[in-house]
Scaffold this motif. Structure first.
Motif, short mmCIF file in Angstrom:
data_model
loop_
_atom_site.label_atom_id
_atom_site.label_comp_id
_atom_site.label_asym_id
_atom_site.label_seq_id
_atom_site.Cartn_x
_atom_site.Cartn_y
_atom_site.Cartn_z
N ARG A 59 -37.04 -26.02 -25.62
CA ARG A 59 -38.66 -26.79 -25.89
C ARG A 59 -38.58 -27.16 -27.97
NH1 ARG A 59 -40.68 -22.49 -24.05
NH2 ARG A 59 -42.03 -22.11 -25.63
N ALA A 60 -38.17 -25.89 -28.24
CA ALA A 60 -38.01 -26.16 -29.40
C ALA A 60 -36.09 -25.40 -30.59
CB ALA A 60 -38.77 -24.82 -30.75
N ILE A 61 -36.12 -26.51 -31.21
CA ILE A 61 -35.20 -27.14 -31.29
C ILE A 61 -34.83 -26.12 -33.21
CG2 ILE A 61 -32.65 -28.02 -32.15
CD1 ILE A 61 -33.12 -28.42 -29.26
N ALA A 95 -38.18 -16.47 -32.66
CA ALA A 95 -39.60 -15.53 -31.85
C ALA A 95 -40.92 -17.03 -31.52
CB ALA A 95 -40.06 -13.90 -31.97
N PRO A 96 -41.21 -17.34 -33.13
CA PRO A 96 -42.56 -17.14 -32.48
C PRO A 96 -42.62 -18.86 -31.67
CG PRO A 96 -41.90 -16.98 -35.11
CD PRO A 96 -40.51 -16.58 -34.16
N HIS A 97 -40.96 -19.39 -31.24
CA HIS A 97 -40.97 -20.83 -31.00
C HIS A 97 -40.33 -20.43 -29.57
CE1 HIS A 97 -41.41 -22.49 -34.49
NE2 HIS A 97 -40.50 -22.23 -35.03
N ALA A 98 -40.44 -18.60 -28.75
CA ALA A 98 -40.17 -18.53 -27.93
C ALA A 98 -41.50 -18.25 -26.34
CB ALA A 98 -39.05 -16.79 -27.34
N ASN A 99 -40.88 -18.05 -25.19
CA ASN A 99 -42.60 -18.25 -24.45
C ASN A 99 -41.89 -16.52 -23.68
OD1 ASN A 99 -39.65 -17.91 -22.71
ND2 ASN A 99 -40.04 -19.81 -21.64
N ARG A 100 -41.08 -15.71 -24.54
CA ARG A 100 -41.60 -13.96 -24.33
C ARG A 100 -40.79 -13.62 -25.16
NH1 ARG A 100 -36.56 -12.51 -23.94
NH2 ARG A 100 -35.14 -13.80 -23.11
N PRO A 101 -41.87 -12.12 -25.60
CA PRO A 101 -41.75 -12.16 -27.41
C PRO A 101 -39.35 -11.33 -27.34
CG PRO A 101 -42.69 -11.15 -26.17
CD PRO A 101 -42.59 -11.65 -25.32
N ALA A 102 -39.73 -11.74 -28.72
CA ALA A 102 -37.97 -11.61 -28.90
C ALA A 102 -37.63 -9.89 -28.81
CB ALA A 102 -37.77 -12.05 -30.46
N ALA A 103 -36.71 -9.89 -28.35
CA ALA A 103 -36.31 -8.23 -27.96
C ALA A 103 -36.44 -7.60 -29.49
CB ALA A 103 -34.85 -8.13 -27.07
N ARG A 110 -32.32 -15.71 -18.75
CA ARG A 110 -33.92 -15.89 -18.64
C ARG A 110 -33.85 -16.36 -20.14
NH1 ARG A 110 -35.95 -11.21 -19.01
NH2 ARG A 110 -34.77 -9.50 -19.39
N PRO A 111 -34.13 -17.73 -20.08
CA PRO A 111 -34.25 -19.09 -21.22
C PRO A 111 -35.87 -18.64 -21.84
CG PRO A 111 -33.40 -19.70 -19.76
CD PRO A 111 -33.56 -19.04 -19.22
N SER A 112 -35.86 -18.19 -22.56
CA SER A 112 -36.58 -18.28 -23.72
C SER A 112 -37.49 -19.84 -24.42
CB SER A 112 -36.21 -17.51 -25.26
OG SER A 112 -35.59 -18.62 -26.20
N GLY A 113 -37.02 -21.01 -24.08
CA GLY A 113 -37.27 -21.82 -24.57
C GLY A 113 -37.14 -22.49 -26.04
N VAL A 114 -36.28 -21.65 -26.88
CA VAL A 114 -35.71 -21.82 -28.46
C VAL A 114 -34.61 -22.13 -27.94
CG1 VAL A 114 -35.45 -20.92 -29.58
CG2 VAL A 114 -37.30 -20.32 -28.86
N GLY A 115 -33.95 -23.96 -28.31
CA GLY A 115 -32.50 -23.83 -28.67
C GLY A 115 -32.05 -23.48 -29.68
N VAL A 116 -30.38 -23.73 -30.25
CA VAL A 116 -30.04 -23.26 -31.05
C VAL A 116 -29.09 -23.89 -31.76
CG1 VAL A 116 -29.44 -21.59 -33.02
CG2 VAL A 116 -30.97 -21.09 -31.81
N VAL A 117 -29.05 -25.11 -32.37
CA VAL A 117 -27.89 -25.89 -33.10
C VAL A 117 -26.40 -24.91 -33.74
CG1 VAL A 117 -26.54 -27.51 -33.39
CG2 VAL A 117 -28.88 -27.76 -31.87
N VAL A 118 -25.48 -24.09 -33.32
CA VAL A 118 -24.69 -23.44 -34.38
C VAL A 118 -23.95 -23.99 -35.28
CG1 VAL A 118 -23.50 -21.11 -34.77
CG2 VAL A 118 -25.30 -21.66 -32.73
#
Length: 263
Positions: free
Chosen positions: A133-135, A255-263, A44-52
């Protein structure tokens, strides 16, 4: 050098979701270079993408595991290998011997800012095709230094997180402190107070430069933590509180960039 080839990142509390898919892939940079990467996509993706962004050893199991940990919290994560131009795209065939300083130096000395930037942008673009949507970039040591640079507008990031990334000039190359006037996206810096490689004065200079540049940022220093503290190992219990707090801050930053709250 930072995390060993077989290092393992700390866990974070409760799992929010399971990765729906995780595995290696090959990306193509703007100059046509193929390079290896690892992608973890949550159920269930949050809409945040993280480049590690790895340390200077390049892509290893530590960073694929970080991607998995982020996917467990709902964030799609991708980690690129830096050495596609000199060692080929098949990073999975490399052994621990590749990560020794003697073997790494011919590859490290041939890295360029332009090549790194192109590969990071290619990684971000792939995350967008996965629905991000947000990187946000998240880097460690050498990768932390690179992550700070990605707060510049040309990368299109929503923010940058760096663990113990040296911010000063390094062998003549300008670091994030000198580049601070270019940085606009929010920055989170996480440091070890007992890090022999990054003196408190260097962190303070970076802090002041970002303040002068009106770049929003938060720095946290864990007083007794060494360089590379964010891993499981012999000192796990000693630095467990620092690792837990760092995870909390990383997820709150996302969390502010997600489409649902972070756990």
């Amino acid at each position: 050098m930072c995390h060993e080839f077989d290092a393992v990142p700390p866990t974070h509390g409760r799992t929010a979701t399971e990765p729906a898919a995780a595995g290696p892939l090959t990306l193509t940079s703007a100059d046509g270079t193929e390079f290896g990467a690892f992608l973890a996509v949550p159920e269930r993706p949050s809409g945040v993408g993280v480049v590690v962004l790895p340390d200077n050893r390049g892509l290893s199991g530590f960073y694929t595991a970080v991607c998995g940990r982020l996917a467990e919290q709902g964030h799609t994560a991708l980690t690129p290998d830096y050495f596609g131009r000199t060692a080929g795209a098949e990073y999975g065939d490399r052994t621990a011997d590749f990560a020794t300083i003697e073997n790494l130096m011919p590859h490290l000395t041939r890295l360029t800012a332009a090549g790194l930037d192109a590969d990071i942008i290619a990684a971000a673009d792939r995350l967008r095709t996965e629905g991000a949507r947000a990187i946000v970039t998240l880097g460690f040591c050498f990768g932390g230094r690179q992550a700070f640079r990605t707060a510049a507008p040309r990368f299109g990031t929503a923010g940058a997180i760096g663990f113990y990334g040296f911010p000063g000039t390094l062998e003549g190359a300008p670091g994030p402190t000198r580049l601070a006037a270019e940085l606009t996206a929010p920055v989170l810096g996480l440091w070890g107070g007992a890090d022999p490689y990054i003196p408190a004065e260097a962190v303070a200079e970076f802090d002041a430069a970002l303040t002068d540049a009106d770049c929003p940022h938060e720095f946290v220093t864990y007083p007794d933590a060494p360089h590379g503290f964010f891993e499981l190992g012999a000192d796990e219990s000693r630095f467990a509180a620092a690792c837990a707090d760092a995870w909390h801050r990383v997820l709150n930053f996302l969390a502010p960039h997600a489409n649902r709250p972070a756990a």
